[in-house]
Design a protein around this motif. Structure first.
Motif, PDB file in Angstrom:
ATOM      1  N   GLY A  28     -72.427  64.596 -36.030  1.00  0.00           N
ATOM      2  CA  GLY A  28     -71.623  63.718 -35.700  1.00  0.00           C
ATOM      3  C   GLY A  28     -71.495  62.936 -34.422  1.00  0.00           C
ATOM      4  O   GLY A  28     -72.543  63.217 -33.825  1.00  0.00           O
ATOM      5  N   PRO A 137     -62.075  62.302 -41.819  1.00  0.00           N
ATOM      6  CA  PRO A 137     -63.262  62.733 -41.970  1.00  0.00           C
ATOM      7  C   PRO A 137     -63.845  62.645 -40.714  1.00  0.00           C
ATOM      8  O   PRO A 137     -64.782  63.664 -40.179  1.00  0.00           O
ATOM      9  CB  PRO A 137     -63.935  62.227 -42.991  1.00  0.00           C
ATOM     10  CG  PRO A 137     -63.063  61.682 -43.875  1.00  0.00           C
ATOM     11  CD  PRO A 137     -61.666  61.254 -43.049  1.00  0.00           C
ATOM     12  N   VAL A 138     -63.754  61.375 -39.957  1.00  0.00           N
ATOM     13  CA  VAL A 138     -64.489  61.394 -38.696  1.00  0.00           C
ATOM     14  C   VAL A 138     -63.976  62.290 -37.570  1.00  0.00           C
ATOM     15  O   VAL A 138     -64.506  62.857 -36.691  1.00  0.00           O
ATOM     16  CB  VAL A 138     -64.517  59.781 -38.145  1.00  0.00           C
ATOM     17  CG1 VAL A 138     -65.067  59.777 -36.793  1.00  0.00           C
ATOM     18  CG2 VAL A 138     -65.155  59.113 -39.039  1.00  0.00           C
ATOM     19  N   ALA A 141     -65.313  65.731 -38.109  1.00  0.00           N
ATOM     20  CA  ALA A 141     -66.649  65.915 -37.635  1.00  0.00           C
ATOM     21  C   ALA A 141     -66.819  65.990 -36.130  1.00  0.00           C
ATOM     22  O   ALA A 141     -67.382  66.822 -35.702  1.00  0.00           O
ATOM     23  CB  ALA A 141     -67.541  64.596 -38.201  1.00  0.00           C
ATOM     24  N   GLY A 145     -68.239  69.115 -34.221  1.00  0.00           N
ATOM     25  CA  GLY A 145     -69.427  68.839 -33.285  1.00  0.00           C
ATOM     26  C   GLY A 145     -69.065  69.252 -31.754  1.00  0.00           C
ATOM     27  O   GLY A 145     -69.834  69.907 -31.028  1.00  0.00           O
TER      28      GLY A 145
END
Length: 164
Positions: A28, A137-138, A141, A145
């Motif tokens: 992501g 959700p972002v 991610a 990451g």
């Protein structure tokens, strides 16, 4: 001394570039600062040979430099607040774990302390800096990451330092 300078410079560069994101396949979004910040964990661990007090002085200088950078204007206060909080908690955890592993091989100390401090740092920093900015959700991610990238960069720096 060079490792302390690398540490402080990496913290400042990471803060400055914390809102610049690049997409990494399978991970992501990852902040550009994360690519630099991964080196701080190993740089700090190397300073441990000078003693715990010097590690904490270096951490305090980095935190103060972050606040100064924010006051100068180019870095948003949320990034600095997130950075200072994450540094205070994750770096303290890392330092204390590293100190307890002092009798072990250097690579064991580095990976053992990073295994705790990197997730703490990533979760705290991103939660404070970006809560309400990104959808959950972002944000998850980004945290995932960053953990992967920080470990990868930390291992590369640790191996490089170990092999030289």
């Amino acid at each position: 001394m060079i490792w302390a300078i690398i540490y402080i410079a990496a913290v400042l560069v990471a803060n400055y570039t914390a809102v610049w994101f690049v997409p990494l396949p399978a991970f992501g979004l990852v902040a550009v600062g994360t690519l630099v910040f991964g080196a701080t964990f190993t740089a700090r661990d190397y300073v441990h040979r000078l003693g715990r007090v010097r590690v904490y002085v270096m951490i305090a200088i980095a935190a103060l430099a972050s606040v100064t950078l924010s006051m100068a204007g180019p870095v948003d206060w949320r990034i600095v607040a997130a950075s200072v909080l994450a540094i205070a908690i994750s770096e303290t955890a890392d330092t204390e774990i590293y100190q307890r592993l002092m009798s072990r091989h250097w690579l064991v100390r580095v990976t053992g302390s990073n295994a705790v401090s990197i997730p703490i740092d990533s979760i705290l920093f991103n939660s404070v800096a970006f809560a309400g900015v990104f959808a959950l959700p972002v944000l998850v991610a980004i945290v995932f990451g960053e953990i992967v990238v920080k470990f990868a960069v930390g291992i590369v720096v640790a191996l490089w330092r170990y092999l030289i």
